[in-house]
Write a protein that holds these residues in place. Structure first.
Motif, PDB file in Angstrom:
ATOM      1  N   LEU A 241     -36.371 -87.242  42.890  1.00  0.00           N
ATOM      2  CA  LEU A 241     -36.289 -86.093  43.800  1.00  0.00           C
ATOM      3  C   LEU A 241     -34.967 -85.375  43.543  1.00  0.00           C
ATOM      4  O   LEU A 241     -33.907 -86.002  43.548  1.00  0.00           O
ATOM      5  CB  LEU A 241     -36.348 -86.605  45.238  1.00  0.00           C
ATOM      6  CG  LEU A 241     -36.449 -85.575  46.358  1.00  0.00           C
ATOM      7  CD1 LEU A 241     -37.716 -84.757  46.253  1.00  0.00           C
ATOM      8  CD2 LEU A 241     -36.397 -86.286  47.718  1.00  0.00           C
ATOM      9  N   LEU A 284     -42.946 -80.875  45.587  1.00  0.00           N
ATOM     10  CA  LEU A 284     -42.710 -82.074  46.391  1.00  0.00           C
ATOM     11  C   LEU A 284     -43.943 -82.955  46.517  1.00  0.00           C
ATOM     12  O   LEU A 284     -43.833 -84.157  46.753  1.00  0.00           O
ATOM     13  CB  LEU A 284     -42.227 -81.677  47.795  1.00  0.00           C
ATOM     14  CG  LEU A 284     -40.727 -81.461  47.941  1.00  0.00           C
ATOM     15  CD1 LEU A 284     -40.386 -81.197  49.393  1.00  0.00           C
ATOM     16  CD2 LEU A 284     -39.958 -82.676  47.429  1.00  0.00           C
ATOM     17  N   ALA A 285     -45.117 -82.371  46.338  1.00  0.00           N
ATOM     18  CA  ALA A 285     -46.357 -83.147  46.411  1.00  0.00           C
ATOM     19  C   ALA A 285     -46.684 -83.803  45.076  1.00  0.00           C
ATOM     20  O   ALA A 285     -47.685 -84.510  44.964  1.00  0.00           O
ATOM     21  CB  ALA A 285     -47.511 -82.251  46.848  1.00  0.00           C
ATOM     22  N   ARG A 324     -39.650 -82.630  42.260  1.00  0.00           N
ATOM     23  CA  ARG A 324     -39.732 -83.995  41.728  1.00  0.00           C
ATOM     24  C   ARG A 324     -39.768 -83.903  40.212  1.00  0.00           C
ATOM     25  O   ARG A 324     -40.415 -83.010  39.669  1.00  0.00           O
ATOM     26  CB  ARG A 324     -41.018 -84.686  42.187  1.00  0.00           C
ATOM     27  CG  ARG A 324     -41.053 -84.997  43.648  1.00  0.00           C
ATOM     28  CD  ARG A 324     -42.262 -85.867  43.991  1.00  0.00           C
ATOM     29  NE  ARG A 324     -42.283 -86.082  45.415  1.00  0.00           N
ATOM     30  CZ  ARG A 324     -41.503 -86.966  46.050  1.00  0.00           C
ATOM     31  NH1 ARG A 324     -40.668 -87.725  45.373  1.00  0.00           N
ATOM     32  NH2 ARG A 324     -41.560 -87.087  47.347  1.00  0.00           N
ATOM     33  N   VAL A 343     -43.351 -93.273  48.917  1.00  0.00           N
ATOM     34  CA  VAL A 343     -44.199 -92.276  49.565  1.00  0.00           C
ATOM     35  C   VAL A 343     -45.655 -92.573  49.205  1.00  0.00           C
ATOM     36  O   VAL A 343     -45.940 -93.203  48.190  1.00  0.00           O
ATOM     37  CB  VAL A 343     -43.837 -90.828  49.146  1.00  0.00           C
ATOM     38  CG1 VAL A 343     -42.425 -90.478  49.601  1.00  0.00           C
ATOM     39  CG2 VAL A 343     -43.965 -90.634  47.643  1.00  0.00           C
ATOM     40  N   GLN A 347     -47.837 -87.311  50.025  1.00  0.00           N
ATOM     41  CA  GLN A 347     -47.021 -87.173  51.235  1.00  0.00           C
ATOM     42  C   GLN A 347     -45.538 -87.066  50.875  1.00  0.00           C
ATOM     43  O   GLN A 347     -45.108 -87.537  49.840  1.00  0.00           O
ATOM     44  CB  GLN A 347     -47.224 -88.382  52.153  1.00  0.00           C
ATOM     45  CG  GLN A 347     -48.661 -88.614  52.572  1.00  0.00           C
ATOM     46  CD  GLN A 347     -49.214 -87.448  53.371  1.00  0.00           C
ATOM     47  OE1 GLN A 347     -48.632 -87.062  54.369  1.00  0.00           O
ATOM     48  NE2 GLN A 347     -50.310 -86.868  52.905  1.00  0.00           N
ATOM     49  N   VAL A 348     -44.782 -86.485  51.766  1.00  0.00           N
ATOM     50  CA  VAL A 348     -43.339 -86.351  51.570  1.00  0.00           C
ATOM     51  C   VAL A 348     -42.586 -87.414  52.383  1.00  0.00           C
ATOM     52  O   VAL A 348     -41.500 -87.838  52.021  1.00  0.00           O
ATOM     53  CB  VAL A 348     -42.881 -84.929  51.971  1.00  0.00           C
ATOM     54  CG1 VAL A 348     -41.374 -84.791  51.880  1.00  0.00           C
ATOM     55  CG2 VAL A 348     -43.565 -83.899  51.075  1.00  0.00           C
TER      56      VAL A 348
END
Lengths: 360, 360
Positions: A241, A284-285, A324, A343, A347-348
């Motif tokens: 991340l 982010l997904a 990511r 995760v 999901q975050v």
């Protein structure tokens, strides 16, 4: 990760062999417990630090799958005294003599496997070198336990295409079984016939004569494995991340706060059909931006650009936005971090933090 | 290490500027105390983890020299509340606005330096881009403190020869001083004019207008620095102790138990005149075997061979013998280890163990 583990387990069950996962990839008790058949193992390790750490967590059946240095035998004996069935690996008479001598000194047969060199990529005895094989076996017989033979088709990382991968898997099997046969023909024991690498574990169609498969990176997969073709990019269960910290618009650069310290300097895809730089940039997904790549990296800076030849445009990522990055090599990238933030799917929210360790 | 530190200190004293060592190389309080002018600093860091760790050890004057992400400002404010003069770095109006807003929110002027791009290698404002420079300065003025300007001649790593290195150093100086002059001409403050890289710190002959020099890898040096010519191989103060664990005589290979996990995958000498593979092999006293190189590496295996074109012979290194391997890049190799085992000169006895840390 759960899907990756289930996939290899199902595959090996169908082939009739057990899995001895290589824990060098995860170096985490939490991951290990999700990948081993039982909390006691079996497992493979690449350092005595791993052996000690996993022993403390209750793992009782391990192979230390790097050629043993005689000075490390004291620690092997100490771990075995705690009730851990830790076996060592070797490919020279000198090592076999050292293991036999240590066995006699402690009055206990230390188990050792002979490493077989199935593809010339690193260490081990050539399968057809019966003379060296038997010399090692006879040296071990002077006090130690000859547990079996072990090989690793490291050359499979360079294989391209299903047929080449299946050939690597068959060469790996034939080599290690040939060595086991030679030992048995000479009256030496060889209960364990161990092989494995993630590419061959996912390509083998016949494992006759093999008692167990070792593999490590299958748990997370990575861009190198996707490049080889044994997984899809969406199977990769490890990402870094990062946050956007700058732009150099005249150069088409976007800067993120993940450099080679966060990604490692593994450039394993550089020799593959698609050079993934220092990693694939996702939202982010975990959905990749198809036109982006981490083209270069400094210690704490990643330089994100459009891929060479891309007709796409740079997405609108502002200072502070997060992305990511999927790694070239999960073992190397994982090693740069102190824990996994877990995760679920896309999901975050972080469900758990699993510590990992390093060192020797 | 002591000699390397004394050498740069003497050089900068003669040039009339102070040293703000970059602690990203060592990530060790014990090393930091031997390289900083005082236990309170000044120092440079590359992560907030470093800032927090060194703050806990009493360092009170630090620049976090990677472009700030707005979400990290809370931690910066928390460290400043503990009495640490921690300054941030930025090169966009968006970041400056975030720092000004955070300053107003806590009623405290957070100090920020504007990053200057002296050689186009990474981030920063071009020295002549007065418009962007002043826009950032004015945005900071809305609550934050404009502490000064900062640049890093990362391009100097690619310079070859004394004249090219001196030119890099002068370009670095001219760029950052030009930016400081532009800010001051617009009525903005610019007390700090900070520059540095190990190659330019050791090559500059005039630092007029500069208030401090930053450098990191000079403390240990490495093969990349030796290849650039700013140190000799015998100045390298960091090595990885490894043990011989195998031979493949038909290939001329010797295997050691230090692979890329121990050496890192930094191949910084690959583009230099002498490609040092994964490192230079030495005896226990640190004397290089002139004909040997770690030609390849797996996770826990190093493959040692004669150098390409070498007319030498493989030294008689038996299973269990130990060697030291000098790294390409001290920052990267150090990061793979949990502590330094300290030896004096060519001695083998370990005088101390200094912990080091990682993570973010």
């Amino acid at each position: 990760m759960e899907r990756n583990v289930a996939r290899l387990r199902a595959r090996l069950t169908a082939l009739g062999v057990g899995l001895r996962p290589h824990l060098k990839t995860c170096k985490s008790v939490d991951v290990a417990r999700r990948v081993m058949a039982s909390p006691q193992g079996p497992a493979t390790v690449s350092t005595l630090k791993e052996a000690a750490h996993f022993a403390a967590a209750g793992v009782r059946d391990m192979i230390y799958a790097v050629g043993i240095a005689p000075a490390k035998l004291d620690q092997v004996v100490a771990l075995r005294a705690e009730g851990v069935d830790l076996a060592v690996l070797l490919d020279t008479v000198a090592q076999a003599e050292a293991v036999a001598a240590a066995s006699r000194a402690v009055g206990q047969r230390i188990p050792a496997l002979i490493e077989i060199d199935c593809d010339g990529h690193r260490s081990g005895v050539k399968p057809g070198d019966t003379e060296r094989l038997l010399a090692i076996g006879h040296a071990l017989a002077q006090g130690a336990e000859l547990r079996g033979v072990l090989t690793h088709a490291g050359g499979s990382y360079a294989a391209r295409g299903e047929q080449a991968l299946r050939q690597c898997a068959e060469d790996e099997r034939r080599g290690v079984v040939e060595a086991a046969t030679a030992l048995r023909a000479a009256g030496l024991p060889c209960p364990v016939v161990s092989l494995g690498s993630t590419p061959t574990a996912h390509s083998a169609t016949d494992l006759t004569g093999v008692t167990e498969v070792r593999a490590g990176v299958f748990v997370f997969f990575d861009l190198v494995m996707a490049g080889i073709g044994v997984c899809q990019v969406e199977d990769i269960a490890l990402s870094v991340l990062a946050t956007v910290i700058g732009h150099q618009p005249d150069k088409g650069w976007l800067l993120i706060d993940a450099g080679w310290m966060a990604m490692s300097q593994d450039r394993g895809t550089a020799k593959q059909a698609v050079n993934q730089g220092y990693g694939v940039v996702c939202d982010l997904a975990g959905r990749p931006y198809p036109d982006l790549v981490v083209a270069d990296a400094n210690q704490e800076h990643g330089i994100v650009t459009l891929r060479p030849g891309s007709a796409g445009v740079m997405p609108d990522l502002a200072i502070g936005d997060r992305v990511r990055v999927l790694p070239n090599h999960a073992c190397a990238t994982g090693a740069q971090h102190r824990s996994y933030h877990v995760v679920r799917g896309t999901q975050v929210a972080i469900e758990a933090e699993w510590p990992r360790f390093g060192g020797w």
